[in-house]
Design an enzyme around this catalytic site. Structure first.
Site, PDB file in Angstrom:
ATOM      1  N   ASP A 128       0.822  -1.212   0.000  1.00 28.69           N
ATOM      2  CA  ASP A 128       0.000   0.000   0.000  1.00 28.69           C
ATOM      3  C   ASP A 128       0.858   1.265   0.000  1.00 28.69           C
ATOM      4  O   ASP A 128       1.888   1.337   0.675  1.00 28.69           O
ATOM      5  CB  ASP A 128      -0.887   0.034   1.243  1.00 28.69           C
ATOM      6  CG  ASP A 128      -1.916  -1.087   1.286  1.00 28.69           C
ATOM      7  OD1 ASP A 128      -1.639  -2.176   0.735  1.00 28.69           O
ATOM      8  OD2 ASP A 128      -2.982  -0.882   1.883  1.00 28.69           O
ATOM      9  N   HIS A 185      -1.164   4.593  -0.368  1.00 34.09           N
ATOM     10  CA  HIS A 185      -2.174   5.454   0.270  1.00 34.09           C
ATOM     11  C   HIS A 185      -1.870   6.947   0.174  1.00 34.09           C
ATOM     12  O   HIS A 185      -1.951   7.669   1.173  1.00 34.09           O
ATOM     13  CB  HIS A 185      -2.375   5.043   1.731  1.00 34.09           C
ATOM     14  CG  HIS A 185      -3.306   3.878   1.890  1.00 34.09           C
ATOM     15  ND1 HIS A 185      -4.616   3.889   1.450  1.00 34.09           N
ATOM     16  CD2 HIS A 185      -3.117   2.641   2.435  1.00 34.09           C
ATOM     17  CE1 HIS A 185      -5.183   2.738   1.711  1.00 34.09           C
ATOM     18  NE2 HIS A 185      -4.301   1.941   2.301  1.00 34.09           N
ATOM     19  N   ASP A 241      -4.151  -0.091  -3.449  1.00 34.35           N
ATOM     20  CA  ASP A 241      -4.316   0.965  -2.452  1.00 34.35           C
ATOM     21  C   ASP A 241      -3.316   2.088  -2.702  1.00 34.35           C
ATOM     22  O   ASP A 241      -2.504   2.447  -1.843  1.00 34.35           O
ATOM     23  CB  ASP A 241      -4.224   0.419  -1.021  1.00 34.35           C
ATOM     24  CG  ASP A 241      -5.534  -0.226  -0.575  1.00 34.35           C
ATOM     25  OD1 ASP A 241      -6.402  -0.482  -1.436  1.00 34.35           O
ATOM     26  OD2 ASP A 241      -5.693  -0.484   0.631  1.00 34.35           O
ATOM     27  N   ASP A 256      -6.146   7.459  -1.090  1.00 30.62           N
ATOM     28  CA  ASP A 256      -6.866   7.622   0.185  1.00 30.62           C
ATOM     29  C   ASP A 256      -5.917   7.760   1.375  1.00 30.62           C
ATOM     30  O   ASP A 256      -4.837   7.183   1.415  1.00 30.62           O
ATOM     31  CB  ASP A 256      -7.842   6.474   0.450  1.00 30.62           C
ATOM     32  CG  ASP A 256      -9.122   6.578  -0.385  1.00 30.62           C
ATOM     33  OD1 ASP A 256      -9.413   7.678  -0.871  1.00 30.62           O
ATOM     34  OD2 ASP A 256      -9.809   5.562  -0.531  1.00 30.62           O
ATOM     35  N   ARG A 257      -6.397   8.545   2.323  1.00 31.10           N
ATOM     36  CA  ARG A 257      -5.770   8.808   3.615  1.00 31.10           C
ATOM     37  C   ARG A 257      -4.579   9.763   3.530  1.00 31.10           C
ATOM     38  O   ARG A 257      -4.481  10.672   4.318  1.00 31.10           O
ATOM     39  CB  ARG A 257      -5.345   7.517   4.311  1.00 31.10           C
ATOM     40  CG  ARG A 257      -6.517   6.615   4.622  1.00 31.10           C
ATOM     41  CD  ARG A 257      -6.261   5.837   5.896  1.00 31.10           C
ATOM     42  NE  ARG A 257      -7.386   4.968   6.177  1.00 31.10           N
ATOM     43  CZ  ARG A 257      -7.535   3.763   5.630  1.00 31.10           C
ATOM     44  NH1 ARG A 257      -6.631   3.295   4.796  1.00 31.10           N
ATOM     45  NH2 ARG A 257      -8.588   3.036   5.914  1.00 31.10           N
ATOM     46  N   ASN A 314      -8.564  -2.655  -2.510  1.00 32.52           N
ATOM     47  CA  ASN A 314      -9.942  -2.358  -2.125  1.00 32.52           C
ATOM     48  C   ASN A 314     -10.250  -0.864  -2.125  1.00 32.52           C
ATOM     49  O   ASN A 314     -11.413  -0.464  -2.224  1.00 32.52           O
ATOM     50  CB  ASN A 314     -10.265  -2.964  -0.749  1.00 32.52           C
ATOM     51  CG  ASN A 314      -9.397  -2.415   0.358  1.00 32.52           C
ATOM     52  OD1 ASN A 314      -8.176  -2.524   0.315  1.00 32.52           O
ATOM     53  ND2 ASN A 314     -10.003  -1.830   1.376  1.00 32.52           N
ATOM     54  N   HIS A 315      -9.217  -0.027  -2.056  1.00 29.95           N
ATOM     55  CA  HIS A 315      -9.451   1.417  -2.115  1.00 29.95           C
ATOM     56  C   HIS A 315      -9.572   1.935  -3.542  1.00 29.95           C
ATOM     57  O   HIS A 315      -9.937   3.109  -3.719  1.00 29.95           O
ATOM     58  CB  HIS A 315      -8.350   2.172  -1.367  1.00 29.95           C
ATOM     59  CG  HIS A 315      -8.587   2.233   0.103  1.00 29.95           C
ATOM     60  ND1 HIS A 315      -9.121   3.324   0.753  1.00 29.95           N
ATOM     61  CD2 HIS A 315      -8.388   1.296   1.058  1.00 29.95           C
ATOM     62  CE1 HIS A 315      -9.220   3.068   2.033  1.00 29.95           C
ATOM     63  NE2 HIS A 315      -8.776   1.846   2.261  1.00 29.95           N
ATOM     64  N   HIS A 340      -3.882  -8.083  -3.728  1.00 27.77           N
ATOM     65  CA  HIS A 340      -3.934  -7.045  -2.700  1.00 27.77           C
ATOM     66  C   HIS A 340      -4.289  -7.606  -1.336  1.00 27.77           C
ATOM     67  O   HIS A 340      -3.600  -7.356  -0.341  1.00 27.77           O
ATOM     68  CB  HIS A 340      -4.933  -5.949  -3.067  1.00 27.77           C
ATOM     69  CG  HIS A 340      -5.036  -4.916  -1.988  1.00 27.77           C
ATOM     70  ND1 HIS A 340      -4.019  -4.015  -1.741  1.00 27.77           N
ATOM     71  CD2 HIS A 340      -5.993  -4.662  -1.058  1.00 27.77           C
ATOM     72  CE1 HIS A 340      -4.349  -3.249  -0.711  1.00 27.77           C
ATOM     73  NE2 HIS A 340      -5.551  -3.624  -0.281  1.00 27.77           N
ATOM     74  N   ARG A 396     -13.460  -7.007   9.098  1.00 25.35           N
ATOM     75  CA  ARG A 396     -13.579  -5.862   8.192  1.00 25.35           C
ATOM     76  C   ARG A 396     -14.995  -5.704   7.644  1.00 25.35           C
ATOM     77  O   ARG A 396     -15.340  -4.644   7.132  1.00 25.35           O
ATOM     78  CB  ARG A 396     -12.608  -6.002   7.015  1.00 25.35           C
ATOM     79  CG  ARG A 396     -11.134  -5.969   7.369  1.00 25.35           C
ATOM     80  CD  ARG A 396     -10.312  -6.126   6.100  1.00 25.35           C
ATOM     81  NE  ARG A 396      -8.884  -6.208   6.311  1.00 25.35           N
ATOM     82  CZ  ARG A 396      -8.041  -5.171   6.307  1.00 25.35           C
ATOM     83  NH1 ARG A 396      -8.518  -3.956   6.128  1.00 25.35           N
ATOM     84  NH2 ARG A 396      -6.743  -5.339   6.473  1.00 25.35           N
ATOM     85  N   HIS A 420      -2.345  -4.775   2.091  1.00 20.20           N
ATOM     86  CA  HIS A 420      -3.660  -4.632   2.725  1.00 20.20           C
ATOM     87  C   HIS A 420      -3.659  -4.447   4.238  1.00 20.20           C
ATOM     88  O   HIS A 420      -4.601  -3.897   4.782  1.00 20.20           O
ATOM     89  CB  HIS A 420      -4.517  -5.855   2.353  1.00 20.20           C
ATOM     90  CG  HIS A 420      -5.977  -5.752   2.647  1.00 20.20           C
ATOM     91  ND1 HIS A 420      -6.729  -4.625   2.382  1.00 20.20           N
ATOM     92  CD2 HIS A 420      -6.856  -6.651   3.189  1.00 20.20           C
ATOM     93  CE1 HIS A 420      -7.988  -4.845   2.722  1.00 20.20           C
ATOM     94  NE2 HIS A 420      -8.090  -6.058   3.222  1.00 20.20           N
TER      95      HIS A 420
END
Length: 303
Positions: A51, A53, A79, A82-83, A111-112, A161, A208, A235
């Protein structure tokens, strides 16, 4: 390629390209990605990354410690966004490198890479803030739907992932998935992007709320059936950067140091040479980089 080289140069300065340039870049990337299968076939040597991110400065640090493209081959296991505070620059740089060096850069979906998730965890709002409309987000999420779901390195290492699925026992079954859609809430595609290894027998419910927990026996059966040796995945935050599971039959690789600018973890990349020997390079967050605090409230099970 002159336009792509110019985009890479701009993005390497952590500057955005124009909305129209994003549209054209996404169109070019879509052509390349649509021609790739759900299971990429990749040869070593290669460097496996987890990831990112949106932590742009740490992505640049990753390239500094891991080697620049095209001298080094990379696979990023999802991923990308995001964040972090620079998801736009991060994803567009990876996409431009994919277009410029399609055989040196592999991307698989996390998943993002999802419309629903990015509207909650930052990428959508960042696109609005930096471009004044949702158009760039629309272009990028269209690309998300074209990104491959997994990869196999020299018939030995399976890259994904999240993890495995009770609905999937073979690589052929992954290739049969219709991937050019928004990430479903359940089913085999969802599981590949959301599942996690755990010390359980067989399968268990994931905290999750999506995917499953899977045990050593599941990995052993999957690897045996598909003549694989290792599952490499991302992940999950790992404070040490990487983690070996089930006596080295699975590994988690995490490539976002000091995650969310507050977790204090180191990051790692997995290097695989021509002889399929692997080693891990540990790195810290980029020095002297401007850091923006992440103001998004993140449920613990997403960390």
């Amino acid at each position: 390629m002159d336009d792509i080289d110019a985009h890479i140069e701009t993005l390497m300065r952590c500057e955005i390209i124009s909305e129209d340039q994003v549209r054209v870049l996404c169109e070019k990337a879509t052509e390349i990605l649509e021609a790739e299968g759900n299971v990429l076939q990749i040869s070593a040597p290669i460097t496996i990354c987890g990831d990112i991110h949106g932590q742009y400065h740490d992505l640049v640090e990753l390239f500094r410690v891991g080697g620049e493209i095209p001298e080094t081959n990379y696979i990023f296991m999802g991923d990308f966004v995001d964040r972090g505070s620079h998801s736009v620059e991060t994803f567009l740089l990876l996409l431009a490198l994919k277009v410029r060096y399609p055989n040196r850069m592999a991307l698989i979906r996390g998943n993002h890479e999802s419309r629903q998730i990015t509207q909650v965890y930052g990428f959508y709002d960042e696109c609005l803030r930096k471009y004044g409309s949702a158009n760039v987000w629309i272009y990028c999420t269209g690309v998300f739907d074209r990104i491959s779901l997994s990869a196999v390195i020299d018939n030995s290492i399976f890259c994904v992932h999240g993890g495995l699925s009770p609905s999937i026992s073979s690589l052929d079954e992954i290739n049969a998935i219709e991937r050019k859609v928004e990430v479903p809430h359940e089913g085999p595609m969802c599981d590949l992007l959301w599942s996690d290894p755990e010390d359980v027998q067989g399968w268990a419910v994931s905290p999750r709320g999506a995917g499953y927990l899977f045990g050593a026996d599941v990995v052993e059966q999957f690897n045996h059936r598909n003549s694989l040796e290792i599952v490499a995945r991302a992940h999950q935050l790992v404070m040490e950067g990487y983690k070996s599971h089930f006596e080295g039959t699975a590994y988690t690789v995490w490539s976002a140091p000091n995650y969310c600018y507050r977790c204090g973890n180191v990051a790692a990349i997995m290097r695989v040479d021509e002889g399929m020997r692997k080693d891990f390079v540990i790195f810290k967050d980029a020095p002297l980089a401007h850091r923006s605090p992440n103001t998004i409230s993140v449920p613990e099970y997403f960390l």
